[in-house]
Design an enzyme around this catalytic site. Structure first.
Site, PDB file in Angstrom:
ATOM      1  N   LYS A 173       0.843  -1.201   0.000  1.00 57.11           N
ATOM      2  CA  LYS A 173       0.000   0.000   0.000  1.00 57.11           C
ATOM      3  C   LYS A 173       0.871   1.241   0.000  1.00 57.11           C
ATOM      4  CE  LYS A 173      -1.631   2.956   2.936  1.00 57.11           C
ATOM      5  NZ  LYS A 173      -1.745   4.128   2.060  1.00 57.11           N
ATOM      6  N   GLU A 250       9.691   2.325  11.018  1.00 55.14           N
ATOM      7  CA  GLU A 250      10.681   3.391  10.846  1.00 55.14           C
ATOM      8  C   GLU A 250       9.909   4.696  10.910  1.00 55.14           C
ATOM      9  OE1 GLU A 250      13.731   3.254  11.033  1.00 55.14           O
ATOM     10  OE2 GLU A 250      14.069   1.117  10.692  1.00 55.14           O
ATOM     11  N   CYS A 284      13.310  11.663   7.011  1.00 54.14           N
ATOM     12  CA  CYS A 284      13.324  11.347   8.451  1.00 54.14           C
ATOM     13  C   CYS A 284      14.737  11.473   9.001  1.00 54.14           C
ATOM     14  CB  CYS A 284      12.744   9.965   8.699  1.00 54.14           C
ATOM     15  SG  CYS A 284      13.557   8.680   7.778  1.00 54.14           S
ATOM     16  N   GLU A 383       9.224  16.720  15.380  1.00 51.17           N
ATOM     17  CA  GLU A 383       9.573  16.607  13.963  1.00 51.17           C
ATOM     18  C   GLU A 383       8.696  17.553  13.141  1.00 51.17           C
ATOM     19  OE1 GLU A 383       8.743  12.905  11.668  1.00 51.17           O
ATOM     20  OE2 GLU A 383      10.863  13.042  11.124  1.00 51.17           O
TER      21      GLU A 383
HETATM   22  N1  LIG Z   1       9.745   8.790   8.956  1.00 50.77           N
HETATM   23  C1  LIG Z   1       9.372   9.118   7.758  1.00 50.77           C
HETATM   24  O1  LIG Z   1      10.030   8.760   6.805  1.00 50.77           O
HETATM   25  C2  LIG Z   1       8.119   9.877   7.564  1.00 50.77           C
HETATM   26  C3  LIG Z   1       7.592  10.653   8.569  1.00 50.77           C
HETATM   27  N2  LIG Z   1       6.451  11.331   8.343  1.00 50.77           N
HETATM   28  C4  LIG Z   1       5.945  12.203   9.436  1.00 50.77           C
HETATM   29  O2  LIG Z   1       4.550  12.066   9.496  1.00 50.77           O
HETATM   30  C5  LIG Z   1       3.904  13.327   9.317  1.00 50.77           C
HETATM   31  C6  LIG Z   1       2.582  13.117   8.616  1.00 50.77           C
HETATM   32  O3  LIG Z   1       2.747  12.483   7.373  1.00 50.77           O
HETATM   33  P1  LIG Z   1       1.710  11.372   6.929  1.00 50.77           P
HETATM   34  O4  LIG Z   1       1.837  11.069   5.500  1.00 50.77           O
HETATM   35  O5  LIG Z   1       0.348  11.791   7.394  1.00 50.77           O
HETATM   36  O6  LIG Z   1       2.236  10.104   7.765  1.00 50.77           O
HETATM   37  P2  LIG Z   1       1.449   8.796   8.153  1.00 50.77           P
HETATM   38  O7  LIG Z   1       2.210   8.092   9.200  1.00 50.77           O
HETATM   39  O8  LIG Z   1       0.033   9.111   8.423  1.00 50.77           O
HETATM   40  O9  LIG Z   1       1.460   7.955   6.793  1.00 50.77           O
HETATM   41  C7  LIG Z   1       2.387   6.958   6.458  1.00 50.77           C
HETATM   42  C8  LIG Z   1       1.659   5.767   5.831  1.00 50.77           C
HETATM   43  O10 LIG Z   1       0.782   5.196   6.813  1.00 50.77           O
HETATM   44  C9  LIG Z   1      -0.543   5.099   6.289  1.00 50.77           C
HETATM   45  N3  LIG Z   1      -1.520   5.190   7.365  1.00 50.77           N
HETATM   46  C10 LIG Z   1      -2.051   6.310   7.922  1.00 50.77           C
HETATM   47  N4  LIG Z   1      -2.928   5.972   8.900  1.00 50.77           N
HETATM   48  C11 LIG Z   1      -2.956   4.617   8.963  1.00 50.77           C
HETATM   49  C12 LIG Z   1      -3.669   3.673   9.752  1.00 50.77           C
HETATM   50  N5  LIG Z   1      -4.521   4.042  10.697  1.00 50.77           N
HETATM   51  N6  LIG Z   1      -3.476   2.353   9.542  1.00 50.77           N
HETATM   52  C13 LIG Z   1      -2.588   1.956   8.593  1.00 50.77           C
HETATM   53  N7  LIG Z   1      -1.909   2.799   7.796  1.00 50.77           N
HETATM   54  C14 LIG Z   1      -2.065   4.108   7.985  1.00 50.77           C
HETATM   55  C15 LIG Z   1      -0.595   6.253   5.297  1.00 50.77           C
HETATM   56  O11 LIG Z   1      -1.668   6.072   4.400  1.00 50.77           O
HETATM   57  P3  LIG Z   1      -2.307   7.270   3.516  1.00 50.77           P
HETATM   58  O12 LIG Z   1      -2.099   6.802   2.149  1.00 50.77           O
HETATM   59  O13 LIG Z   1      -3.725   7.288   3.897  1.00 50.77           O
HETATM   60  O14 LIG Z   1      -1.609   8.515   3.851  1.00 50.77           O
HETATM   61  C16 LIG Z   1       0.772   6.149   4.650  1.00 50.77           C
HETATM   62  O15 LIG Z   1       0.795   5.114   3.685  1.00 50.77           O
HETATM   63  C17 LIG Z   1       4.924  14.140   8.559  1.00 50.77           C
HETATM   64  O16 LIG Z   1       4.725  15.497   8.714  1.00 50.77           O
HETATM   65  C18 LIG Z   1       6.200  13.657   9.168  1.00 50.77           C
HETATM   66  O17 LIG Z   1       6.431  14.311  10.381  1.00 50.77           O
HETATM   67  C19 LIG Z   1       5.803  11.247   7.145  1.00 50.77           C
HETATM   68  C20 LIG Z   1       6.280  10.504   6.118  1.00 50.77           C
HETATM   69  C21 LIG Z   1       7.515   9.773   6.249  1.00 50.77           C
HETATM   70  O1  LIG Z   2      18.313   9.737   4.187  1.00 49.16           O
HETATM   71  C1  LIG Z   2      18.032   8.776   3.485  1.00 49.16           C
HETATM   72  O2  LIG Z   2      18.804   8.373   2.597  1.00 49.16           O
HETATM   73  C2  LIG Z   2      16.762   8.019   3.684  1.00 49.16           C
HETATM   74  C3  LIG Z   2      15.742   8.805   4.424  1.00 49.16           C
HETATM   75  C4  LIG Z   2      14.481   8.080   4.629  1.00 49.16           C
HETATM   76  O3  LIG Z   2      14.411   6.888   4.514  1.00 49.16           O
HETATM   77  C5  LIG Z   2      13.274   8.810   4.992  1.00 49.16           C
HETATM   78  O4  LIG Z   2      13.302  10.024   5.078  1.00 49.16           O
HETATM   79  O5  LIG Z   2      12.230   8.153   5.176  1.00 49.16           O
END
Ligand SMILES: NC(=O)C1=CN([C@@H]2O[C@H](COP(=O)(O)OP(=O)(O)OC[C@H]3O[C@@H](n4cnc5c(N)ncnc54)[C@H](OP(=O)(O)O)[C@@H]3O)[C@@H](O)[C@H]2O)C=CC1
Ligand SMILES: O=C(O)CCC(=O)C(=O)O
Length: 482
Positions: A173, A250, A284, A383
């Site tokens: 997904k 992660e 991240c 974050e």
């Molecule tokens: N560590 C990282 O790499 C990341 C961190 N973030 C952090 O998260 C914040 C918000 O971003 P966001 O995209 O909303 O992050 P989310 O954690 O909400 O989304 C990440 C994934 O999880 C899915 N998801 C959301 N809710 C659920 C649930 N209840 N059950 C299962 N899957 C779910 C999302 O689906 P959907 O398609 O519906 O969005 C998406 O595919 C950012 O501002 C940032 O701070 C975001 C992205 C990456």
């Molecule tokens: O810094 C990278 O190369 C990877 C970062 C990453 O995986 C993320 O932001 O989710």
């Protein structure tokens, strides 16, 4: 009118029960594509297909898996410019960053093609006489993959490639915000010769598709990258599910970059600007806390501001652009909210933070640099996930290290110094999963483990051969030959 791109379930492309629109953040008038949105019943079908395909795929030879993964890698690498353009268009990374991410995805599949041939067991003697002990690794089963929007092809690649390599079947997904790269990757995977049901694509929302994966008893494991908030929900659901699921998370970071008086200023500025602002700070691993000792502080701040002033923030597909747009309005709102919070907390906005107008309507934000911040401020603890970094002054290395570790996160950390003594001490004492010396905290290799400590990560490491810890389960077999 372009066709609605379909989901891939049980070896067939199928319509959805709704549509997801993929909008270009560099130009919100540009519709990148429309994607069929799966519902609960279709997600259940994908899980059933993956379950049915599992026994045969689990028994497939390493050669079959090598051939499939190698084919996927070859096509990704051959099409990296075209796919990189799609990625930059849907996510807002610059074109070179998009192409780089696609190449990374191709290399990941190549690595795991080889890894399929390298998986061998161990044999030893029992503590009891005349008994042989064998350790083998077996695939886990159906793995659900829930991925974020910020690395729309590399993160799916580093989950899907090891899953297939070790004999698991997959229900993938992608983030609803950026389904294009995930869809393109799925198309490539379907041409690799893997049997029907081994790989399934279900585009849809986290609350429907994601939740179904979490609740379904036939999903054995969940690999997730995203926010801490969603990560916690996933952990709870996996533990409450019957049978319990294996899971790896992660999540976020509040990654420190320490800059010491003895650092090479030019290197430190490049490392900080790259780590904090490239990919629009939406990593991240981004360095959002720049912890700088007294003797270099003012020179460092002035040089970072000057460098930021020289960067071009514009359409991700334009040549020469350094920083693309923020991914969408909601992330932009979050970035602006934190810029206001930082000012209200008493930090000084030394550079940027303004909305920018460009030729096309997009989510353009000037990179923001805070100074006079302290580590108790929300901008130093939470974050933000945008092009925003805060400089925190430290008296000396010892104080810088203490500030660096004073966070609930522990993904990446870095130090700029010319001192072997401090570099070695920092590598040993920094409470993070990945530590860099004179290098940006973001932008890692694909063949070694990726992951963090504390609130950043949970479960087995991703990437490199360490990925086998998550995607396999160990069997201990005892034989008494008689
Ligand atoms: N560590 C990282 O790499 C990341 C961190 N973030 C952090 O998260 C914040 C918000 O971003 P966001 O995209 O909303 O992050 P989310 O954690 O909400 O989304 C990440 C994934 O999880 C899915 N998801 C959301 N809710 C659920 C649930 N209840 N059950 C299962 N899957 C779910 C999302 O689906 P959907 O398609 O519906 O969005 C998406 O595919 C950012 O501002 C940032 O701070 C975001 C992205 C990456
Ligand atoms: O810094 C990278 O190369 C990877 C970062 C990453 O995986 C993320 O932001 O989710």
């Amino acid at each position: 009118m372009t066709a609605i791109l379909k989901n891939f379930i049980g070896g067939e492309w199928v319509d959805g029960s709704g549509v997801t629109r993929n909008i270009n953040p560099s130009n919100t008038n540009d519709l990148v594509g429309e994607y069929a949105k799966a519902d609960k019943a279709q997600t259940e079908k994908a899980i059933a297909a993956a379950k049915a395909a599992f026994p045969a795929w689990a028994q497939s030879t390493p050669q079959v898996r090598y051939d499939a993964l190698n084919k996927i890698s070859t096509e990704i690498l051959a099409r990296k410019e075209e796919l990189g353009k799609l990625l930059a268009r849907e996510e807002g990374k610059t074109l070179p960053e998009g192409i780089g991410e696609v190449a990374r995805a191709g290399q990941i599949f190549a690595f795991f093609a080889g890894e399929a041939l390298r998986l061998i067991g161990e044999k030893g003697a029992s503590v009891r006489p005349g008994i042989d002990v064998e350790l083998t690794r077996e695939p886990v089963g159906v793995v659900g993959m829930i991925t974020p929007w910020n690395f729309p092809i590399a993160i799916p690649a580093w989950k899907i490639a090891p899953a297939l390599c070790y004999g698991n079947t997959v229900v993938f997904k992608p983030a609803e915000l950026v389904p294009g790269s995930g869809h393109a990757l799925a198309e490539i995977i379907t041409r690799s010769g893997i049997p029907a049901g081994v790989f399934n694509l279900v585009v849809g929302s986290g609350s429907v598709v994601g939740q179904t994966l979490l609740e379904h008893p036939d999903v054995a494991a969940i690999s997730f990258t995203g926010s801490v908030q969603t990560g916690r929900k996933i952990a709870q659901a996996c533990v409450l599910s019957n049978p319990m699921k294996k899971f790896q998370l992660e999540m976020g970071g509040k990654n420190p970059l320490v800059v010491l008086d003895d650092a090479d200023l030019k290197t430190a500025v490049e490392v900080a600007v790259n780590g904090a602002y490239f990919s629009t700070g939406q990593r991240c691993t981004a360095s959002s806390r720049l912890i700088v000792t007294e003797g270099i502080h003012d020179r460092f701040v002035a040089a970072v501001a000057e460098r930021l002033n020289s960067l071009s923030v514009d359409d991700a597909l334009k040549a020469g652009v350094h920083i693309g747009p923020v991914v969408d309005q909601s992330q932009l709102d979050q970035d602006l909210r934190y810029i206001k919070i930082g000012q209200d907390e008493g930090a000084k906005l030394a550079f940027g933070g303004e909305l920018l107008k460009r030729e096309n309507p997009g989510h353009y934000l000037q990179p923001a640099l805070f100074t006079e911040a302290n580590n108790n401020m929300r901008i130093a603890r939470e974050e933000i996930f945008g092009p925003v970094a805060a400089v925190i002054r430290a008296k000396n290395y010892e104080e810088a290290l203490a500030i660096s570790n004073d966070t609930e996160f522990g993904l990446a950390s870095g130090i700029c110094t010319s001192s072997l003594k401090y570099a070695s001490h920092y590598k040993r004492n920094s409470e993070s999963g990945m530590v860099m010396v004179n290098l940006p905290t973001a932008g890692v290799d694909y063949h070694v483990p990726f992951g963090g400590r504390k609130g950043s990560s949970y479960g087995a490491r991703e990437q490199g051969s360490y990925a086998r810890e998550f995607y396999t389960t160990v069997k201990t077999a005892y034989t008494y030959p008689g």
